[in-house]
Design a protein around this motif. Structure first.
Motif, PDB file in Angstrom:
ATOM      1  N   ASP A 293       0.837  -1.207   0.000  1.00 26.85           N
ATOM      2  CA  ASP A 293       0.000   0.000   0.000  1.00 26.85           C
ATOM      3  C   ASP A 293       0.867   1.251   0.000  1.00 26.85           C
ATOM      4  N   ALA A 294       1.896   1.243   0.842  1.00 21.50           N
ATOM      5  CA  ALA A 294       2.785   2.415   0.948  1.00 21.50           C
ATOM      6  C   ALA A 294       3.489   2.679  -0.380  1.00 21.50           C
ATOM      7  N   TYR A 295       4.020   1.627  -1.000  1.00 22.17           N
ATOM      8  CA  TYR A 295       4.700   1.794  -2.286  1.00 22.17           C
ATOM      9  C   TYR A 295       3.772   2.438  -3.314  1.00 22.17           C
ATOM     10  N   ARG A 296       2.536   1.954  -3.389  1.00 22.07           N
ATOM     11  CA  ARG A 296       1.598   2.487  -4.376  1.00 22.07           C
ATOM     12  C   ARG A 296       1.294   3.954  -4.092  1.00 22.07           C
ATOM     13  N   GLN A 297       1.080   4.277  -2.823  1.00 23.08           N
ATOM     14  CA  GLN A 297       0.781   5.659  -2.453  1.00 23.08           C
ATOM     15  C   GLN A 297       1.958   6.585  -2.760  1.00 23.08           C
ATOM     16  N   ILE A 298       3.157   6.118  -2.459  1.00 23.44           N
ATOM     17  CA  ILE A 298       4.356   6.925  -2.695  1.00 23.44           C
ATOM     18  C   ILE A 298       4.566   7.160  -4.185  1.00 23.44           C
ATOM     19  N   GLY A 299       4.450   6.086  -4.968  1.00 17.53           N
ATOM     20  CA  GLY A 299       4.685   6.208  -6.406  1.00 17.53           C
ATOM     21  C   GLY A 299       3.674   7.076  -7.118  1.00 17.53           C
ATOM     22  N   ASN A 300       2.461   7.158  -6.567  1.00 17.32           N
ATOM     23  CA  ASN A 300       1.407   7.982  -7.172  1.00 17.32           C
ATOM     24  C   ASN A 300       1.463   9.445  -6.741  1.00 17.32           C
ATOM     25  N   ALA A 301       2.299   9.745  -5.767  1.00 16.57           N
ATOM     26  CA  ALA A 301       2.276  11.072  -5.146  1.00 16.57           C
ATOM     27  C   ALA A 301       3.028  12.128  -5.961  1.00 16.57           C
ATOM     28  N   VAL A 302       2.721  13.363  -5.649  1.00 19.96           N
ATOM     29  CA  VAL A 302       3.474  14.519  -6.146  1.00 19.96           C
ATOM     30  C   VAL A 302       4.569  14.819  -5.123  1.00 19.96           C
ATOM     31  N   PRO A 303       5.808  15.074  -5.545  1.00 16.99           N
ATOM     32  CA  PRO A 303       6.862  15.390  -4.582  1.00 16.99           C
ATOM     33  C   PRO A 303       6.516  16.639  -3.760  1.00 16.99           C
ATOM     34  N   PRO A 304       6.421  16.510  -2.442  1.00 15.46           N
ATOM     35  CA  PRO A 304       6.033  17.657  -1.610  1.00 15.46           C
ATOM     36  C   PRO A 304       6.926  18.887  -1.787  1.00 15.46           C
ATOM     37  N   VAL A 305       8.224  18.677  -1.924  1.00 19.41           N
ATOM     38  CA  VAL A 305       9.141  19.824  -2.057  1.00 19.41           C
ATOM     39  C   VAL A 305       8.844  20.600  -3.341  1.00 19.41           C
ATOM     40  N   LEU A 306       8.627  19.894  -4.435  1.00 18.35           N
ATOM     41  CA  LEU A 306       8.281  20.565  -5.693  1.00 18.35           C
ATOM     42  C   LEU A 306       7.003  21.369  -5.525  1.00 18.35           C
ATOM     43  N   PHE A 307       5.996  20.757  -4.908  1.00 19.08           N
ATOM     44  CA  PHE A 307       4.702  21.436  -4.778  1.00 19.08           C
ATOM     45  C   PHE A 307       4.780  22.598  -3.802  1.00 19.08           C
ATOM     46  N   TRP A 308       5.637  22.498  -2.812  1.00 22.78           N
ATOM     47  CA  TRP A 308       5.809  23.608  -1.865  1.00 22.78           C
ATOM     48  C   TRP A 308       6.283  24.858  -2.601  1.00 22.78           C
ATOM     49  N   HIS A 309       7.223  24.700  -3.506  1.00 25.26           N
ATOM     50  CA  HIS A 309       7.745  25.862  -4.239  1.00 25.26           C
ATOM     51  C   HIS A 309       6.643  26.535  -5.055  1.00 25.26           C
ATOM     52  N   ILE A 310       5.779  25.739  -5.664  1.00 26.62           N
ATOM     53  CA  ILE A 310       4.670  26.291  -6.441  1.00 26.62           C
ATOM     54  C   ILE A 310       3.695  27.032  -5.530  1.00 26.62           C
ATOM     55  N   CYS A 311       3.323  26.374  -4.418  1.00 23.72           N
ATOM     56  CA  CYS A 311       2.335  26.974  -3.508  1.00 23.72           C
ATOM     57  C   CYS A 311       2.883  28.185  -2.774  1.00 23.72           C
ATOM     58  N   ASN A 312       4.168  28.175  -2.502  1.00 26.24           N
ATOM     59  CA  ASN A 312       4.806  29.338  -1.873  1.00 26.24           C
ATOM     60  C   ASN A 312       4.685  30.559  -2.791  1.00 26.24           C
ATOM     61  N   LYS A 313       4.886  30.343  -4.091  1.00 29.72           N
ATOM     62  CA  LYS A 313       4.765  31.433  -5.057  1.00 29.72           C
ATOM     63  C   LYS A 313       3.304  31.883  -5.186  1.00 29.72           C
ATOM     64  N   VAL A 314       2.384  30.921  -5.172  1.00 32.76           N
ATOM     65  CA  VAL A 314       0.958  31.257  -5.225  1.00 32.76           C
ATOM     66  C   VAL A 314       0.575  32.122  -4.025  1.00 32.76           C
ATOM     67  N   SER A 315       1.092  31.774  -2.854  1.00 33.42           N
ATOM     68  CA  SER A 315       0.753  32.529  -1.636  1.00 33.42           C
ATOM     69  C   SER A 315       1.230  33.976  -1.739  1.00 33.42           C
ATOM     70  N   LYS A 316       2.356  34.198  -2.394  1.00 30.55           N
ATOM     71  CA  LYS A 316       2.878  35.554  -2.556  1.00 30.55           C
ATOM     72  C   LYS A 316       1.984  36.365  -3.501  1.00 30.55           C
ATOM     73  N   TYR A 317       1.489  35.727  -4.536  1.00 27.46           N
ATOM     74  CA  TYR A 317       0.560  36.404  -5.443  1.00 27.46           C
ATOM     75  C   TYR A 317      -0.703  36.821  -4.695  1.00 27.46           C
ATOM     76  N   LEU A 318      -1.229  35.921  -3.888  1.00 30.73           N
ATOM     77  CA  LEU A 318      -2.458  36.216  -3.159  1.00 30.73           C
ATOM     78  C   LEU A 318      -2.258  37.322  -2.124  1.00 30.73           C
ATOM     79  N   SER A 319      -1.117  37.318  -1.450  1.00 33.98           N
ATOM     80  CA  SER A 319      -0.864  38.351  -0.443  1.00 33.98           C
ATOM     81  C   SER A 319      -0.677  39.711  -1.104  1.00 33.98           C
ATOM     82  N   ASN A 320      -0.076  39.745  -2.282  1.00 35.22           N
ATOM     83  CA  ASN A 320       0.092  40.997  -3.010  1.00 35.22           C
ATOM     84  C   ASN A 320      -1.243  41.543  -3.498  1.00 35.22           C
ATOM     85  N   TYR A 321      -2.147  40.619  -3.828  1.00 39.02           N
ATOM     86  CA  TYR A 321      -3.473  41.048  -4.309  1.00 39.02           C
ATOM     87  C   TYR A 321      -4.257  41.726  -3.191  1.00 39.02           C
ATOM     88  N   GLU A 322      -4.117  41.186  -1.991  1.00 40.89           N
ATOM     89  CA  GLU A 322      -4.868  41.736  -0.867  1.00 40.89           C
ATOM     90  C   GLU A 322      -4.175  42.934  -0.269  1.00 40.89           C
TER      91      GLU A 322
END
Length: 322
Positions: A293-322
């Protein structure tokens, strides 16, 4: 805090990146201003893992096709790595118009009905190229028709500090009335890839169950030249892409393996924890269920570090908008 709805949530690779507040490879990825309010997945085992690792307003195991939009809470961010098997370059014979390929339409439906500020979608590299780009064109136009200005880019996780060469299409859309077009974050490690040794600090381990049998090794050696693979990984480079088939890794496949001892011809597969590190999950991340189960879940996942960089940038856009 911006409210997040996570579709096709799986074990939570995207959601770990969205929330932040984790350490990987001795680097801390700070807490981001996002709150998980709703997580949906059809796989109960993956959701069991999600529940172990996240505080989420509501977690639902179900088929997105059967979930009416009214049941999904209002949100600022809608995230979804819609299933990608039909778009995969690994098996190009699969029907790119089957039901799973059309699940992006469900995410579009919810985006259209809930109108979050931002949508973030993820998929395999093949989404951009299959049928000469016609499928990707459909996906793109559907989100635009739902009211979003899209930016999209093929990103390699290795360029963002993940010890794995994993290329994924990321789509970020801001609602049209916000008047913003997203620029992707700059690569942090394009000239300084994190090696596999970060995930595999000890090449030889005691557990024999991870080692390939002599028969498997002989089968690889005696295979036809066009099949002889044994894709053992160099520890000083990022790993090749890991998949959901980690529990069934073969020496006669395109699956990455470890060569423990060349003279003794000792090969082994990754342990679940090593596979999780290859995907950049923190060591504190707990997986529910069996190792398979763990192997399947891991292999299907998005790398958290990669996604953090995207979401960190999104958060900056949102804070600038407000």
């Amino acid at each position: 805090m911006y409210k997040v709805v996570s579709l096709f949530a799986g074990c939570g690779g995207c959601d770990q990146g969205i929330v932040g507040d984790f350490t990987f490879n001795q680097k801390y990825y700070n807490r981001l201003p996002f709150e998980l309010t709703y997580a949906l997945d059809i796989d109960q085992k993956a959701l069991n893992t999600h529940k172990l690792n996240f505080e989420c307003g509501k977690s639902v195991c179900g088929d997105i096709c059967e979930i009416p939009s009214e049941e999904i809470p209002e949100c600022d961010i809608l995230v979804g790595g819609f299933p990608c098997q039909s778009f995969s370059t690994v098996n190009p014979t699969k029907d790119p118009f089957d039901d799973r390929a059309n699940l992006y339409k469900q995410m579009v439906r919810i985006a259209k009905d809930k109108q979050p500020k931002v949508i973030i979608a993820e998929n395999v590299k093949g989404l951009m190229t299959l049928h000469k780009g016609q499928i990707f064109k459909r996906v793109k136009e559907a989100f635009e028709d739902a009211g979003y200005v899209l930016s999209y880019k093929l990103l390699n996780a290795a360029n963002f500090g993940v010890p794995q060469k994993r290329e994924r299409v990321i789509i970020v859309g801001f609602r049209k009335d916000l008047g913003m077009t997203f620029d992707f974050p700059e690569e942090t490690n394009s000239n300084d890839w994190v090696p596999l040794s970060v995930a595999v600090p000890k090449l030889a381990i005691e557990e024999q169950k991870y080692y390939f049998s002599k028969r498997a090794v002989e089968g690889m050696k005696n295979a036809k030249p066009n099949m002889k693979r044994g894709l053992w990984q160099k520890l000083d480079e990022p790993c090749l892409t890991v998949t959901s088939h980690l529990a069934k890794v073969s020496l006669n496949s395109r699956d990455p393996v470890l060569l423990v001892d060349p003279e003794k011809e000792l090969y082994r597969r990754f342990t679940p924890r090593e596979a999780a590190r290859i995907q950049s999950f923190p060591d504190e991340f707990v997986f529910a269920g069996s190792e398979t189960d763990a192997y399947r879940q891991i292999g299907n996942a998005v790398p958290p570090v990669l996604f953090w960089h995207i979401c960190n940038k999104v958060s900056k856009y949102l804070s600038n908008y407000e």
